[in-house]
Motif scaffolding. Structure first.
Motif, PDB file in Angstrom:
ATOM      1  N   GLN A 293      69.721  70.876  80.264  1.00  0.00           N
ATOM      2  CA  GLN A 293      71.194  71.780  80.436  1.00  0.00           C
ATOM      3  C   GLN A 293      72.319  70.714  80.617  1.00  0.00           C
ATOM      4  O   GLN A 293      73.283  71.122  81.152  1.00  0.00           O
ATOM      5  CB  GLN A 293      71.032  73.058  81.385  1.00  0.00           C
ATOM      6  CG  GLN A 293      70.181  73.851  81.143  1.00  0.00           C
ATOM      7  CD  GLN A 293      70.248  74.653  79.932  1.00  0.00           C
ATOM      8  OE1 GLN A 293      71.430  74.850  79.539  1.00  0.00           O
ATOM      9  NE2 GLN A 293      69.131  75.106  79.355  1.00  0.00           N
TER      10      GLN A 293
ATOM     11  N   ASN B 244      75.238  74.569  84.119  1.00  0.00           N
ATOM     12  CA  ASN B 244      75.781  73.633  82.659  1.00  0.00           C
ATOM     13  C   ASN B 244      76.768  72.605  83.390  1.00  0.00           C
ATOM     14  O   ASN B 244      77.282  72.924  84.443  1.00  0.00           O
ATOM     15  CB  ASN B 244      76.316  74.359  81.647  1.00  0.00           C
ATOM     16  CG  ASN B 244      75.266  75.250  80.853  1.00  0.00           C
ATOM     17  OD1 ASN B 244      75.226  76.342  80.810  1.00  0.00           O
ATOM     18  ND2 ASN B 244      74.261  74.697  80.514  1.00  0.00           N
TER      19      ASN B 244
ATOM     20  N   HIS C 121      72.471  73.632  69.443  1.00  0.00           N
ATOM     21  CA  HIS C 121      72.528  72.558  70.425  1.00  0.00           C
ATOM     22  C   HIS C 121      71.115  72.533  71.160  1.00  0.00           C
ATOM     23  O   HIS C 121      70.421  73.271  71.044  1.00  0.00           O
ATOM     24  CB  HIS C 121      73.588  72.324  71.458  1.00  0.00           C
ATOM     25  CG  HIS C 121      73.597  73.664  72.399  1.00  0.00           C
ATOM     26  ND1 HIS C 121      73.846  75.014  71.994  1.00  0.00           N
ATOM     27  CD2 HIS C 121      73.626  73.578  73.619  1.00  0.00           C
ATOM     28  CE1 HIS C 121      73.869  75.670  73.276  1.00  0.00           C
ATOM     29  NE2 HIS C 121      73.795  74.912  74.198  1.00  0.00           N
TER      30      HIS C 121
ATOM     31  N   HIS D 113      69.996  72.466  74.059  1.00  0.00           N
ATOM     32  CA  HIS D 113      69.718  73.080  75.432  1.00  0.00           C
ATOM     33  C   HIS D 113      68.182  73.950  75.200  1.00  0.00           C
ATOM     34  O   HIS D 113      68.194  74.557  74.175  1.00  0.00           O
ATOM     35  CB  HIS D 113      70.849  73.814  76.182  1.00  0.00           C
ATOM     36  CG  HIS D 113      71.866  73.189  76.673  1.00  0.00           C
ATOM     37  ND1 HIS D 113      73.038  73.458  77.018  1.00  0.00           N
ATOM     38  CD2 HIS D 113      71.769  71.676  76.926  1.00  0.00           C
ATOM     39  CE1 HIS D 113      73.926  72.445  77.485  1.00  0.00           C
ATOM     40  NE2 HIS D 113      73.017  71.556  77.389  1.00  0.00           N
TER      41      HIS D 113
ATOM     42  N   HIS E  46      68.487  77.550  73.908  1.00  0.00           N
ATOM     43  CA  HIS E  46      68.733  77.631  72.533  1.00  0.00           C
ATOM     44  C   HIS E  46      67.981  77.193  71.407  1.00  0.00           C
ATOM     45  O   HIS E  46      68.198  77.495  70.367  1.00  0.00           O
ATOM     46  CB  HIS E  46      70.415  77.175  72.280  1.00  0.00           C
ATOM     47  CG  HIS E  46      71.334  78.154  73.157  1.00  0.00           C
ATOM     48  ND1 HIS E  46      72.231  78.965  72.477  1.00  0.00           N
ATOM     49  CD2 HIS E  46      71.546  78.043  74.244  1.00  0.00           C
ATOM     50  CE1 HIS E  46      72.819  79.615  73.394  1.00  0.00           C
ATOM     51  NE2 HIS E  46      72.851  79.068  74.542  1.00  0.00           N
TER      52      HIS E  46
ATOM     53  N   HIS F  12      80.330  70.354  76.961  1.00  0.00           N
ATOM     54  CA  HIS F  12      79.081  71.196  77.122  1.00  0.00           C
ATOM     55  C   HIS F  12      77.654  70.375  77.050  1.00  0.00           C
ATOM     56  O   HIS F  12      76.858  70.246  77.528  1.00  0.00           O
ATOM     57  CB  HIS F  12      79.137  72.637  76.556  1.00  0.00           C
ATOM     58  CG  HIS F  12      77.739  73.258  76.914  1.00  0.00           C
ATOM     59  ND1 HIS F  12      77.701  74.264  77.839  1.00  0.00           N
ATOM     60  CD2 HIS F  12      76.642  73.690  76.136  1.00  0.00           C
ATOM     61  CE1 HIS F  12      76.645  74.800  77.894  1.00  0.00           C
ATOM     62  NE2 HIS F  12      75.948  74.483  76.800  1.00  0.00           N
TER      63      HIS F  12
ATOM     64  N   ASP G  43      77.502  77.960  73.405  1.00  0.00           N
ATOM     65  CA  ASP G  43      77.776  78.008  74.761  1.00  0.00           C
ATOM     66  C   ASP G  43      79.449  77.407  75.037  1.00  0.00           C
ATOM     67  O   ASP G  43      79.675  77.646  76.226  1.00  0.00           O
ATOM     68  CB  ASP G  43      76.776  77.156  75.519  1.00  0.00           C
ATOM     69  CG  ASP G  43      75.579  77.880  76.000  1.00  0.00           C
ATOM     70  OD1 ASP G  43      75.456  78.965  75.564  1.00  0.00           O
ATOM     71  OD2 ASP G  43      74.682  77.276  76.359  1.00  0.00           O
TER      72      ASP G  43
HETATM   73 ZN    ZN Z   1      74.115  75.284  76.385  1.00  0.00          ZN
END
Ligand code: ZN
Length: 502
Positions: free
Chosen positions: A46, A80, A336, A338, A341, A414, A433
């Motif tokens: 993250q 995050n 992305h 993370h 996701h 992010h 996000d």
């Molecule tokens: Zn994220």
């Protein structure tokens, strides 16, 4: 004989007995166990990069008792790098949970939310509660060795854990965990006493790396402060009551059509929304959710329990199969890297979809999605591999009615690299996000200003006037025009000044 009575009546009688029993005895003694330290968001994937080593400060406190199911958890820190949050949740099992808001904002009460299992998992942050639980449930114990190591299987866990208990408190906890983009790895919690004055040193190690380190403190609460911890203060505004089914930690997918052939699937996991576009070649989907493991809970439990790493995306794909019979999934765009996701992308590979990801993290994802240690899923059953195609700049999936563009947002607060999804004919943009706005908010939220001001400027520069922006974590729709107002807001001007000083 019992069967003649309706269930609610039996429950009522049982709870009356329970209340009576508690009245007759001593009130439960509540203790507060706190951890103040730092957590590696990079390891949790993250952070801004996928690599480990991005530590951020955290503070976690749990208030619990040997003799009560009630638990209060408060956390402070970052989930995050671009967003700091402070929150307090009061669990009142079996079916009430309250989010405590400070100041004039009313608390939120989720009524008829089934929270018993979640409350028990939260209690396990306190090593004393782990020891008590094991003692009270001899049926969970598989073996005990002479040196104090106990092999135990917690209900609902796939794994046997090894716990060491000294003076009625766990001092170590070893377990396997299945983690998105990592596979099956070993997790270890250790609570080491360093003398009374400094409290205990707590570390969590996963796959040989320290991912959490903290000092702990413990205190016994007075009866008065214990009741304050669980009851709303008398002078507070009345809490807002919310149906229990809206409490997170559940799957409740529903499809909302934005316009012909363009849809959002809401609540793939509570609060996680996904983008689906129908093209002549099949469906284009944005983001592949994974089973999410909350590492402060012992043993780590998925927010969507029992679905494992790929299971949540497999369920999402089955949901799409039901809504679009006969339509294949052409591709999945991972916005992305993370884990929440992109961690479920193996399920899309198994369904024959092409996987697109931002160039900056596509190499990492290619390796991470194909680790040998991944637990069995549809992809392993098919014998195939997940192939990740990098996207740089703009990449168009052609279609007569609905061409779909994967658009790079570049490095941002992010994450190092990120994609959005744009439909040029419909003027619809989907972003994950980086942007979760209020609908008509005149300016971004203070605690998200870094990200939201970045996105507002990006949108004004890169999206045509009239574009409607949908996002992955709220039902709000915003426009480029509103983003323009945001860029001109005082908050975003301050933000620009801060970032130009850096
Ligand atoms: Zn994220």
């Amino acid at each position: 004989m019992v069967r003649k009575y309706p269930l609610f009546l039996i429950l009522f009688v049982l709870s009356a007995i329970a209340v009576h029993a508690q009245d007759a005895g001593e009130p439960p003694v509540f203790e507060e166990f706190c951890l103040k330290g730092e957590f590696d968001l990079g390891w949790r994937l993250q952070g801004t990069k996928p690599e480990a080593g991005e530590f951020y400060p955290t503070e976690w406190c749990v208030i619990s008792s040997k003799d009560s199911p009630n638990v209060r958890f408060s956390g402070k820190g970052r989930s995050n790098p671009d967003m700091e949050s402070t929150f307090t949740v009061v669990y009142l099992p079996p079916n009430m949970v309250r989010i405590v808001n400070e100041g004039p904002q009313p608390d939120l009460e989720f009524r008829e939310a089934i929270v018993g299992a979640e409350a028990i998992a939260v209690r396990r942050l306190d090593p004393k509660r782990i020891a008590e639980e094991i003692e009270a449930n001899p049926g969970w114990v598989i073996s005990k060795s002479g040196n104090g190591m106990i092999e135990v299987r917690f209900p609902g866990s796939r794994f046997v854990s090894t716990v060491s208990i000294v003076d009625s408190s766990a001092i170590s906890f070893y377990t396997d965990v299945d983690l998105p983009l990592r596979g099956r790895v070993r997790a270890v919690w250790e609570w080491k006493t360093e003398g009374e004055e400094y409290g205990a040193r707590v570390t969590m190690t996963v796959d040989g790396m320290v991912v959490y380190r903290a000092k702990s403190t413990r205190r016994v609460l007075s009866a008065e402060s214990a009741s304050k911890a669980f009851e709303p203060a008398a002078d507070e505004p009345e809490a807002v009551s919310i149906p229990g089914k809206a409490w997170p930690a559940r799957v409740a997918m529903n499809l909302k059509t934005i316009e012909k052939g363009v849809h959002i699937v809401r609540n793939v996991r509570t609060g996680f929304h996904h983008f689906v576009v129908e093209t002549n070649e099949g469906l284009v989907v944005a983001d592949a959710p994974a089973g999410w493991v909350e590492l402060h809970q012992l043993p780590p439990s998925d927010l969507v329990p029992g679905l494992g790493i790929s299971g949540l995306s497999e369920r999402f794909i089955d949901f799409l199969g039901g809504h679009f019979p006969g339509k294949r999934i052409r591709s999945v765009i991972l916005t992305h890297a993370h884990d929440d996701h992109s961690g479920g992308a193996r399920a899309f590979a198994a369904a024959g979809a092409k996987i697109y990801a931002p160039k900056g993290s596509s190499g990492f994802l290619q390796t991470a999605l194909n680790r040998k240690e991944m637990p069995a899923d549809r992809l392993s059953a098919s014998g195939r591999k997940a192939e990740v195609t990098p996207v740089e700049g703009r990449f168009t999936m052609t279609d007569a009615a609905r061409p779909v563009e994967a658009v790079s947002l570049g490095p941002n607060p992010h994450v190092d690299s990120m994609l959005g999804v744009f439909l040029p004919k419909q003027k619809i943009f989907f972003v994950s996000d980086i942007h979760v706005p209020g609908s008509d908010a005149p300016a971004p939220e203070a605690n998200r200003a870094v990200s939201e001001c970045f996105f507002a400027s990006w949108a004004v520069e890169n999206l045509p006037v009239g574009t409607r922006i949908f996002n992955s974590h709220s039902s709000q729709v915003t426009t480029v025009e509103l983003m323009k107002k945001w860029t001109e807001s005082e908050r975003c001007s301050e933000q620009r000044a801060v970032s130009s000083e850096r």
